[in-house]
Scaffold this active site. Structure first.
Site, short mmCIF file in Angstrom:
data_model
loop_
_atom_site.label_atom_id
_atom_site.label_comp_id
_atom_site.label_asym_id
_atom_site.label_seq_id
_atom_site.Cartn_x
_atom_site.Cartn_y
_atom_site.Cartn_z
N GLY A 46 0.77 -1.24 0.00
CA GLY A 46 0.00 0.00 0.00
C GLY A 46 0.80 1.29 0.00
CD GLU A 101 1.19 1.49 7.31
OE1 GLU A 101 1.71 1.19 6.23
OE2 GLU A 101 0.63 0.67 8.05
CG ASP A 102 -0.96 2.00 3.29
OD1 ASP A 102 -0.84 1.83 4.52
OD2 ASP A 102 -1.25 1.08 2.51
CG ASP A 105 -7.89 0.64 10.80
OD1 ASP A 105 -8.43 1.22 11.76
OD2 ASP A 105 -8.50 -0.16 10.08
CE LYS A 133 -9.69 3.14 7.79
NZ LYS A 133 -10.26 1.84 7.41
CB VAL A 156 -10.25 5.21 2.21
CG1 VAL A 156 -11.24 5.97 3.07
CG2 VAL A 156 -8.98 4.93 3.01
CG ASP A 162 -5.46 -3.52 -1.56
OD1 ASP A 162 -5.09 -3.05 -0.47
OD2 ASP A 162 -5.64 -4.73 -1.75
NE ARG A 168 -2.15 -2.93 -3.99
CZ ARG A 168 -2.16 -3.09 -2.67
NH1 ARG A 168 -2.11 -2.05 -1.88
NH2 ARG A 168 -2.22 -4.29 -2.14
P1 IMP Z 1 -3.63 -1.59 11.03
O1 IMP Z 1 -2.67 -2.65 11.45
O2 IMP Z 1 -5.02 -1.83 11.55
O3 IMP Z 1 -3.14 -0.18 11.35
O4 IMP Z 1 -3.79 -1.74 9.45
C1 IMP Z 1 -2.92 -1.14 8.59
C2 IMP Z 1 -3.00 -1.73 7.20
O5 IMP Z 1 -4.29 -2.21 6.87
C3 IMP Z 1 -2.72 -0.63 6.19
O6 IMP Z 1 -1.35 -0.52 5.91
C4 IMP Z 1 -3.52 -1.08 4.99
O7 IMP Z 1 -2.77 -1.96 4.20
C5 IMP Z 1 -4.70 -1.81 5.59
N1 IMP Z 1 -5.88 -0.93 5.72
C6 IMP Z 1 -6.42 -0.43 6.85
N2 IMP Z 1 -7.48 0.35 6.58
C7 IMP Z 1 -7.60 0.35 5.23
C8 IMP Z 1 -8.52 1.00 4.32
O8 IMP Z 1 -9.45 1.75 4.69
N3 IMP Z 1 -8.32 0.77 3.00
C9 IMP Z 1 -7.32 -0.02 2.52
N4 IMP Z 1 -6.44 -0.65 3.33
C10 IMP Z 1 -6.58 -0.47 4.67
#
Ligand code: IMP
Length: 184
Positions: A46, A101-102, A105, A133, A156, A162, A168
């Site tokens: 991402g 980081e993209d 969350d 987020k 998103v 994606d 993407r």
């Molecule tokens: P976390 O570990 O919950 O912070 O998740 C992070 C990863 O989940 C990101 O790097 C994304 O690859 C994916 N991700 C989380 N939310 C989204 C979203 O809304 N759209 C697309 N990918 C997401």
């Protein structure tokens, strides 16, 4: 402005918004890391679009390397599983590391990654998150030093993000129409 993809309900960040965000973060990093030759770690897949733009917005010497982890399956809900798919090629001991980081969350993916990378004794390790987020509750498990912007608690896509490897390539960040999930 490019034409809206038929699966996209709403654009949250336009190409112009993105340009502004990335150049601001790039300027902050250039100021904070002058003389430090930071290593930008791109978390695949991402973050590759953000990383490519961020590198070009950084005006000081810097290097890039790539890691791949998988925390989500092909769906929209976290599987809770973090797997290192590709490790760094660079030795980071004594290096100043910035993880690009993209989207942040839960932050569980990065919290795991950071602990793993800290064991390699970098001089410092920070996060540059293109988006964070806004979720109810305690927020991400890690605190990014650089935050591009916040997005609402929705799934998103675009600008590297994606749904099952689609979208993407959209040059903006948007929210999908509910039908787009059903068709997946
Ligand atoms: P976390 O570990 O919950 O912070 O998740 C992070 C990863 O989940 C990101 O790097 C994304 O690859 C994916 N991700 C989380 N939310 C989204 C979203 O809304 N759209 C697309 N990918 C997401």
């Amino acid at each position: 402005m490019s034409e809206l993809h038929p699966d996209v309900q709403e654009v949250l960040l336009s190409e112009d918004d993105i340009k502004e965000i990335v150049s601001r973060v790039g300027a902050e990093i250039s100021r904070d890391y002058a003389g430090k030759n930071p290593l930008i770690v791109c978390v695949l897949r991402g973050a590759f679009v953000f990383t490519a733009d961020l590198m070009r917005a950084i005006t000081i010497p810097c290097a890039v390397d790539f890691m791949a982890v998988s925390s989500y399956g092909d769906g929209v809900v976290s599987s809770g599983v973090v797997r290192i798919v590709k490790d760094l090629d660079t030795h980071i001991e004594g290096r100043h590391v910035i993880i690009a980081e993209d989207i942040l969350d839960s932050g569980l993916t990065l919290s795991y990654l950071i602990n793993m990378l800290k064991a390699r004794k970098p001089a410092s390790i920070e996060i540059a998150a293109f988006t964070v987020k806004d979720t109810e509750g305690q927020g991400p498990a890690v605190k990014p030093r650089y935050v591009g912007t916040h997005v609402p608690d929705a799934f998103v896509v675009g600008y590297g993000l994606d749904l099952a490897e689609r979208y993407r390539n959209l040059p903006y960040v948007g929210v999908l129409k509910p039908e787009a999930y059903a068709n997946k």
